[in-house]
Write an enzyme that holds these catalytic residues in place. Sequence first.
Site, PDB file in Angstrom:
ATOM      1  CG  ASP A 166      -2.370   6.095   5.025  1.00  0.00           C
ATOM      2  OD1 ASP A 166      -2.216   7.095   5.749  1.00  0.00           O
ATOM      3  OD2 ASP A 166      -3.332   5.984   4.235  1.00  0.00           O
ATOM      4  CB  VAL A 167       2.311   1.248   4.751  1.00  0.00           C
ATOM      5  CG1 VAL A 167       3.169   0.083   5.238  1.00  0.00           C
ATOM      6  CG2 VAL A 167       1.049   0.720   4.063  1.00  0.00           C
TER       7      VAL A 167
END
Length: 405
Positions: A166-167
């Site tokens: 996600d990051v």
Amino acid sequence: MTGTTDTTRPAPLAGVKIIEISAFVAAPLGSMTLAQLGADVIRIDPLGGNIDATRWPITEEGTSIYWASLNKGKRSITLDLKSEEGQAIATELIAEAGTLITNLPARGWLSYDNLVAHRPDLVMLRLSGTHDGKPAVDYTVNAASGFPTITGSDEKPVNHALPAWDVIAGMYIANGILAAELERRSSGTGQEINLALADAMLATVGNLGYIAEIQTNGSTRGPLGNGLYGAYGQSFTTSDGREVMVAVISNRHWRSLGTATGLTDKLAMIGDLLDVDLGTEGGRFEAREAIDAVLRPWFAAHTAAESTAALAEAGVLQGEFQTFEELVRDDPQCSSANPLFSEIEQPGIGRVLAPRVPLTFHGSPAAPASPAPSLGENTDAVLAEVLGRTADDLTTLRERGILSD
């Protein structure tokens, strides 16, 4: 000028306007990064909020700390996105801004074909689960990545708590928007950009050499606990029960480790005993268990503070393991002493320490962290400012249920 900051110049993305219609981590993080660089990011949510509006962690009163942390510096509006009129207003906002970030399905009113008809030079980035449109989230993507099988100390896979994909996808989102913005400024044309969360994972696995390693060597590493693959690194328990991590990347670090611990001669003996070259990363990796055995008594005889002080003075890469509580309570890097942080008053949560974007621009500085809006806080202001809606218009929209009361 190096070392100085020109506060008279606007932030790098001042004047850029972006609409965000999304949920969860990657898309909100990508658009928040752009907001912290000076873009005017307007997040549109359905009435009552999207699926992440109340996601944990939450305060005792039920306010989502998660949502507030990923939406700092944005403006928030809510619309009845199930209605044609609400969709039409959202489409107007997208057309006026010219840039959209979303992770909603590519169909109906949110399709690129529909939106580009309202703004021919539209830049639109859509995040999906996989390249062929299947759903996925960070933890399912990570399970397939191979990393859980080399995380931990045994063969049982460990799906770590960090939502790495996600990051990473969030940073790809920010970069993708910036690249398309630069292209539009030079060519006058927009474009649709697609990013799959699984592809962010696969690209990273490939870029770090794991794919080529399998194809070349036929196998890869197993779990090493806190060991460092291909070089020397390990964690050690100190006399006060703390854990200290040591990493040796260069020959200088190796010599410094011997100097700090006073074990240079004993460590040197390992090379002859095992017939390995301790002057190479590979040799130190092969001898890691013997090196561990020599070093553990030294750490066991010293406190964490004594160990890290001696190692730091000698120039050894080291770090003491700490909890989130210890990080926030005790670490000066996680405090307003670090220019990254400032204290903000976050509605519904209180006074908290918040980071700005972790880039320092000496010519066009990014602003300090600013609070996230409360859900729908800016609806009236945005519709009036951006679309020219009057007070009577807003009243009518509320009567129709397009806006919340």
